[in-house]
Design an enzyme around this catalytic site. Structure first.
Site, PDB file in Angstrom:
ATOM      1  CG  ASP A  50      -0.575  -4.704   4.212  1.00 42.86           C
ATOM      2  OD1 ASP A  50      -1.477  -5.199   4.911  1.00 42.86           O
ATOM      3  OD2 ASP A  50       0.619  -4.950   4.417  1.00 42.86           O
TER       4      ASP A  50
ATOM      5  CG  HIS B 140      -3.326  -7.905   2.542  1.00 42.85           C
ATOM      6  ND1 HIS B 140      -2.084  -8.022   3.108  1.00 42.85           N
ATOM      7  CD2 HIS B 140      -3.145  -8.128   1.211  1.00 42.85           C
ATOM      8  CE1 HIS B 140      -1.182  -8.296   2.163  1.00 42.85           C
ATOM      9  NE2 HIS B 140      -1.814  -8.357   1.010  1.00 42.85           N
TER      10      HIS B 140
END
Ligand SMILES: *[C@@H]1O[C@H](CO)[C@@H](O)[C@H](O)[C@H]1NC(C)=O
Ligand SMILES: *[C@@H]1O[C@H](CO)[C@@H](O)[C@H](O)[C@H]1NC(C)=O
Ligand SMILES: *[C@@H]1O[C@H](CO)[C@@H](O)[C@H](O)[C@H]1NC(C)=O
Length: 395
Positions: free
Chosen positions: A226, A249
């Protein structure tokens, strides 16, 4: 005898700071978890030994030097969810971790604990957590959907209400959720950490920041499933330098304004960072229906290696009237490649993103021969010397 004399010399010359001006030894008081019954075999639960060592060290006045909680190297300490709460008596506190801290491998071993975090440091001023050790969150069963006490996930290491936190040197792996969470803190430096979890592990942010001001983050290597770093609401003056991110991310402001709340982020500087194979580079993400603002944000000298969305503002806008206001955002010195066709996306709500400036950026496709483009909605500002051209910002 010679060895003994040599050792004395070593102490004298290697650690002069442990001697006061009166020539009296003033070594920091050491609280080694082994002396409190910790076994460190990775099987027995060492939580109670840590709790006792914390109690004694946190109660140390600091008159003999900064109390230091020591987790020795070469051992693996299994800990259940536990909070290390201050305020401590001493004005400063050191936690030296050279061994491995390991979470229970099965969520059911979390013993009915409903904590959001595995390890928590709370209300401790001038806390310095350092060492060459590892913090292993054993997240794999959680990622697969395992639960404890109806809770689906927990973060590994949390700092709440800290003043002038220093965190450095450690390796953080495989958290069930966020690896490191910083909330309600003021001042501090986080540096020289390695954070990693598989690209496929859900919600495993590297560092998650909220309600925190004046934080310096530097020289981190983050590979997760993430956000590498997420800066959430009510945070200001956060500087991020020399972070290498990916997979992951990217570095994200937000999400802000979820469930209609008001979030503010101001004064974020991201510089000299490298993104490799990440889904985003520089991202600002807000929910519709929220309020507040994200302003005074700069991304400078950013290296991109096949990043899917190198520059992205995403307000998830459909038709709600209110939204978090995005303004005064600068992107300079981006160099490298985009893995998608749209290298720059500025997708803003109807109130618009204001004063968005791009200058001196060169982003090309990671597929040789392909061209990349930009896309905007309701974005205002300027673009100079930037490839791809950002037509909506051209005067
Ligand atoms: C877990 O959730 C179920 C269903 O919502 C509820 O009946 C039960 O009491 C919950 N258990 C705990 C320990 O909270
Ligand atoms: C920021 O502050 C507002 C108002 O005080 C609050 O509603 C919101 O939940 C806070 N956001 C975060 C991320 O703590
Ligand atoms: C824009 O943000 C920068 C920091 O990135 C700040 O120094 C400057 O004062 C801001 N400008 C305005 C007009 O608010």
């Amino acid at each position: 005898m010679q060895g003994f004399v040599a050792a004395i010399y070593l102490v004298l010359f290697a650690a002069p700071s442990t001697f006061s001006s009166h020539g009296i030894v003033a070594a920091s008081p050491i609280y080694n978890v082994i002396n409190y019954g910790a076994i460190g075999n990775g099987v027995d639960d060492d939580t109670q030994a840590f709790v006792k060592a914390w109690g004694d060290s946190c109660g140390d006045s600091g008159a003999r030097g900064t109390p230091t909680l020591v987790v020795p190297g070469g051992k693996k300490f299994k800990l259940s969810p536990v909070s290390f709460k201050g305020p401590c008596k001493s004005s400063s506190f050191i936690v030296k971790i050279d061994g491995t801290l390991v979470a229970p491998s099965s969520p059911s071993e979390w013993k009915g604990c409903s904590a959001d975090s595995w390890l928590v440091f709370q209300d401790v001023a001038n806390l310095n957590v350092k060492g060459s050790g590892q913090v292993d969150g054993q997240g794999s069963l959680w990622w697969g959907g395992a639960k404890n006490n109806n809770k689906t996930v927990s973060q590994a290491l949390s700092f709440f209400h800290c003043i002038n936190l220093v965190l450095s040197g450690l390796q953080h792996i495989n958290s069930p959720k966020n690896h490191i969470s910083i909330s309600g803190c003021d001042g501090g430096t986080i540096s020289n950490l390695r954070i990693s979890a598989p690209e496929t592990s859900p919600n495993t942010d590297g560092i998650d920041i909220s309600s925190t001001n004046h934080l310096n983050i530097q020289e981190l290597n983050i590979q997760t499933g993430d956000d590498c770093i997420a800066i959430n609401g009510n945070s200001s003056y956060i500087t991020i330098t020399g972070v290498s991110c990916g997979p992951g991310h990217g570095i994200s402001i937000g999400s802000l304004g979820e469930h209609g709340i008001s979030d503010t982020v101001e004064g974020v500087q991201v510089q000299h960072c490298t993104f490799t194979g990440s889904t985003n580079g520089a991202r600002i993400k807000t929910w519709q229906g929220g309020s507040g603002y994200a302003k005074g944000i700069t991304f400078d000298q950013i290296t991109l290696n096949a990043v899917k969305n190198p520059i992205i503002i995403d307000q998830f806008y459909t038709n709600e009237a209110s939204s978090v206001a995005v303004s005064n955002v600068t992107y300079t010195g981006f160099r490298g490649t985009s893995a998608s066709d749209q290298a720059i996306i500025l997708s803003c709500s109807s109130i618009g993103c204001l004063d968005i400036r791009l200058d001196n950026n060169m982003i090309t496709s990671s597929t040789p021969g392909k061209t990349v483009t930009s896309w905007c909605k309701n974005a205002h500002g300027s673009a100079t010397l930037t490839t791809p051209r950002v037509r909506c910002l051209l005067k």
